[in-house]
Design a protein around this motif. Structure first.
Motif, PDB file in Angstrom:
ATOM      1  N   LEU A   1       0.830  -1.202   0.000  1.00  0.00           N
ATOM      2  CA  LEU A   1       0.000   0.000   0.000  1.00  0.00           C
ATOM      3  C   LEU A   1       0.868   1.256   0.000  1.00  0.00           C
ATOM      4  N   PHE A   2       1.907   1.261   0.815  1.00  0.00           N
ATOM      5  CA  PHE A   2       2.792   2.422   0.875  1.00  0.00           C
ATOM      6  C   PHE A   2       3.535   2.602  -0.450  1.00  0.00           C
ATOM      7  N   LEU A   3       3.962   1.483  -1.047  1.00  0.00           N
ATOM      8  CA  LEU A   3       4.654   1.561  -2.338  1.00  0.00           C
ATOM      9  C   LEU A   3       3.719   2.065  -3.421  1.00  0.00           C
ATOM     10  N   HIS A   4       2.497   1.563  -3.419  1.00  0.00           N
ATOM     11  CA  HIS A   4       1.519   1.980  -4.429  1.00  0.00           C
ATOM     12  C   HIS A   4       1.260   3.480  -4.330  1.00  0.00           C
ATOM     13  N   THR A   5       1.121   3.993  -3.115  1.00  0.00           N
ATOM     14  CA  THR A   5       0.901   5.428  -2.930  1.00  0.00           C
ATOM     15  C   THR A   5       2.126   6.223  -3.356  1.00  0.00           C
ATOM     16  N   ALA A   6       3.312   5.718  -3.009  1.00  0.00           N
ATOM     17  CA  ALA A   6       4.550   6.408  -3.376  1.00  0.00           C
ATOM     18  C   ALA A   6       4.695   6.529  -4.884  1.00  0.00           C
TER      19      ALA A   6
ATOM     20  N   ALA B   1       2.268   6.418  -7.067  1.00  0.00           N
ATOM     21  CA  ALA B   1       1.181   7.239  -7.600  1.00  0.00           C
ATOM     22  C   ALA B   1       1.529   8.726  -7.532  1.00  0.00           C
ATOM     23  N   VAL B   2       2.088   9.165  -6.401  1.00  0.00           N
ATOM     24  CA  VAL B   2       2.448  10.578  -6.294  1.00  0.00           C
ATOM     25  C   VAL B   2       3.658  10.891  -7.165  1.00  0.00           C
ATOM     26  N   TRP B   3       4.565   9.935  -7.276  1.00  0.00           N
ATOM     27  CA  TRP B   3       5.728  10.125  -8.143  1.00  0.00           C
ATOM     28  C   TRP B   3       5.304  10.313  -9.603  1.00  0.00           C
ATOM     29  N   GLU B   4       4.359   9.503 -10.057  1.00  0.00           N
ATOM     30  CA  GLU B   4       3.905   9.586 -11.445  1.00  0.00           C
ATOM     31  C   GLU B   4       3.398  10.985 -11.778  1.00  0.00           C
ATOM     32  N   GLU B   5       2.643  11.597 -10.867  1.00  0.00           N
ATOM     33  CA  GLU B   5       2.110  12.929 -11.140  1.00  0.00           C
ATOM     34  C   GLU B   5       3.205  13.985 -11.091  1.00  0.00           C
ATOM     35  N   TYR B   6       4.106  13.845 -10.139  1.00  0.00           N
ATOM     36  CA  TYR B   6       5.233  14.781 -10.084  1.00  0.00           C
ATOM     37  C   TYR B   6       6.041  14.718 -11.380  1.00  0.00           C
TER      38      TYR B   6
ATOM     39  N   THR C   1      -4.890  10.894   3.872  1.00  0.00           N
ATOM     40  CA  THR C   1      -3.519  11.336   4.123  1.00  0.00           C
ATOM     41  C   THR C   1      -2.732  11.447   2.819  1.00  0.00           C
ATOM     42  N   ALA C   2      -3.120  10.653   1.814  1.00  0.00           N
ATOM     43  CA  ALA C   2      -2.414  10.689   0.529  1.00  0.00           C
ATOM     44  C   ALA C   2      -2.859  11.850  -0.359  1.00  0.00           C
ATOM     45  N   MET C   3      -4.087  12.345  -0.156  1.00  0.00           N
ATOM     46  CA  MET C   3      -4.611  13.360  -1.070  1.00  0.00           C
ATOM     47  C   MET C   3      -3.760  14.628  -1.130  1.00  0.00           C
ATOM     48  N   PRO C   4      -3.366  15.216   0.005  1.00  0.00           N
ATOM     49  CA  PRO C   4      -2.512  16.409  -0.122  1.00  0.00           C
ATOM     50  C   PRO C   4      -1.157  16.106  -0.750  1.00  0.00           C
ATOM     51  N   LEU C   5      -0.650  14.887  -0.565  1.00  0.00           N
ATOM     52  CA  LEU C   5       0.603  14.513  -1.218  1.00  0.00           C
ATOM     53  C   LEU C   5       0.416  14.471  -2.726  1.00  0.00           C
ATOM     54  N   LYS C   6      -0.683  13.866  -3.157  1.00  0.00           N
ATOM     55  CA  LYS C   6      -0.935  13.769  -4.597  1.00  0.00           C
ATOM     56  C   LYS C   6      -1.095  15.144  -5.220  1.00  0.00           C
ATOM     57  N   LEU C   7      -1.890  16.004  -4.576  1.00  0.00           N
ATOM     58  CA  LEU C   7      -2.122  17.326  -5.145  1.00  0.00           C
ATOM     59  C   LEU C   7      -0.880  18.203  -5.030  1.00  0.00           C
TER      60      LEU C   7
ATOM     61  N   VAL D   1      14.310   2.749  -5.233  1.00  0.00           N
ATOM     62  CA  VAL D   1      14.317   4.170  -5.564  1.00  0.00           C
ATOM     63  C   VAL D   1      13.144   4.898  -4.931  1.00  0.00           C
ATOM     64  N   PHE D   2      12.101   4.137  -4.547  1.00  0.00           N
ATOM     65  CA  PHE D   2      10.917   4.756  -3.949  1.00  0.00           C
ATOM     66  C   PHE D   2      10.936   4.722  -2.420  1.00  0.00           C
ATOM     67  N   ASP D   3      12.028   4.270  -1.816  1.00  0.00           N
ATOM     68  CA  ASP D   3      12.069   4.122  -0.363  1.00  0.00           C
ATOM     69  C   ASP D   3      11.843   5.450   0.368  1.00  0.00           C
ATOM     70  N   GLU D   4      12.456   6.526  -0.131  1.00  0.00           N
ATOM     71  CA  GLU D   4      12.278   7.827   0.532  1.00  0.00           C
ATOM     72  C   GLU D   4      10.817   8.273   0.473  1.00  0.00           C
ATOM     73  N   LEU D   5      10.197   8.087  -0.669  1.00  0.00           N
ATOM     74  CA  LEU D   5       8.792   8.472  -0.802  1.00  0.00           C
ATOM     75  C   LEU D   5       7.896   7.601   0.068  1.00  0.00           C
ATOM     76  N   LYS D   6       8.208   6.312   0.169  1.00  0.00           N
ATOM     77  CA  LYS D   6       7.423   5.433   1.044  1.00  0.00           C
ATOM     78  C   LYS D   6       7.493   5.917   2.490  1.00  0.00           C
ATOM     79  N   GLN D   7       8.642   6.370   2.918  1.00  0.00           N
ATOM     80  CA  GLN D   7       8.788   6.849   4.285  1.00  0.00           C
ATOM     81  C   GLN D   7       7.933   8.092   4.518  1.00  0.00           C
TER      82      GLN D   7
END
Length: 352
Positions: A165-170, A172-177, A235-241, A296-302
């Motif tokens: 779940l944490f990886l999937h969210t990480a 997802a936000v990376w893709e938009e960035y 909690t993920a929504m502000p990260l995504k936006l 490579v996504f470890d920092e974002l997962k944290q």
């Protein structure tokens, strides 16, 4: 564009067998004109974006039907659903499909939002141009990510629920960035900046209360999985936006102070988390060619984990999994401080 300018651009990367589908166009003359301008825009974008993995393009006035028409390339796999909320309206979607065992992207657009691409004097031309380019940015990002950090699907099949779940969210936000950083210079740059800032700022003011409501629900259902899913949506929504805004700012080397640009954010409880998030996004961008795999996504997962903690859900590594709990606080109890009086009494008696 003169011949000399044409020669300075990289060669086009648009697949020669690309199929474009137009759905729901009633005026055939307009459909032909629109198709010609769309093809020109795609070709131009393919000179600044790697579109080798563009599997197809569908444009329709009914976005749901357009997405449903996409061939996923695998048996028993349905096209993804989409949701539109008061904060995020879906007007286009990059759909990951399989072609000959390779992940590619089929891009779907709502026709109403890109039909002004037929004339650069129309008021919606800049919006249409950027929307087309942004979704193509996802095409380039997919190839970049898949070649640098393969194995995402396999990880989701074999890994632990919370970590997945944490990886999937990480990702997802990376893709938009990444999509915004790749295409942020295309279209009306200032208008996009203000739109992304507004969306993030509104979310920053809403996420904490909404996440805490899900923690209150957890007091009754006691399902950690449900807590992570439901609180995680908020909690993920502000990260995504934020990822849209931060990618756009980085694309244009814009150093505007976020606290000035987003006044609600300044009082949202996110002012420590978002700078770390921005650092992690930039680090992932800089490391994507290092062939580090999914690490490579470890920092974002944290940062994703910290977003839960910020709302009141503690997450602690425990072997290959995580220990999750939601400490009792007045903000996360159904009856607020009244419930905390009972909690303190039970704690004093050693019963809790």
């Amino acid at each position: 564009m003169d011949d000399q300018s044409e020669q300075t651009l990289p060669p086009p990367t648009l697949p020669k067998d690309l199929r474009i589908s137009l759905m729901g166009f009633q005026d055939q003359k307009f459909a032909q004109t629109f198709g010609e301008h769309l093809c020109s825009t795609l070709a131009a974008c393919s000179r600044v974006l790697d579109l080798e993995r563009l599997a197809g393009v569908t444009v329709g006035y009914d976005l749901a039907s357009a997405i449903a028409s996409v061939d996923m390339g695998e048996p028993d796999v349905s096209p993804p659903s989409f949701t539109s909320t008061a904060e995020v309206r879906c007007i286009a979607k990059a759909v990951t499909v399989k072609r000959d065992g390779i992940e590619k992207t089929h891009v779907v657009y709502s026709a109403a939002f890109i039909e002004d691409i037929v004339d650069d004097e129309l008021p919606g031309f800049q919006q249409a141009l950027h929307l087309i380019a942004h979704e193509l940015g996802h095409v380039a990002e997919l190839k970049w990510r898949d070649e640098s950090a393969p194995g995402f699907d396999e990880k989701l099949k074999d890994g632990m629920f919370a970590d997945n779940l944490f990886l999937h969210t990480a990702t997802a936000v990376w893709e938009e960035y990444a999509a915004c950083r790749l295409t942020g210079f295309i279209g009306d740059v200032e208008a996009l900046k203000q739109e992304y800032a507004k969306n993030f700022d509104e979310s920053a003011g809403l996420y904490l209360g909404r996440a805490r409501e899900k923690i209150k629900d957890y007091r009754a259902h006691q399902s950690v999985r449900t807590l992570l899913l439901e609180a995680g949506q908020h909690t993920a929504m502000p990260l995504k936006l934020a990822s849209y805004l931060l990618g756009h700012l980085d694309a244009n080397q814009d150093e505007t102070d976020l606290k000035v640009l987003c006044p609600t954010y300044d009082d949202s409880g996110l002012t420590e988390l978002i700078p770390r998030f921005w650092t992690a996004l930039r680090s992932t961008w800089n490391r994507m060619d290092d062939k580090a795999g999914l690490a490579v996504f470890d920092e974002l997962k944290q940062v994703v984990i910290e977003s839960y903690v910020n709302a009141g859900v503690n997450i602690t590594p425990q072997g290959e999994d995580f220990f999750v709990n939601a400490p009792f606080t007045a903000e996360t109890m159904p009856n607020g401080e009244a419930d905390m009086v009972e909690v303190r009494a039970l704690q004093a008696l050693g019963l809790l």
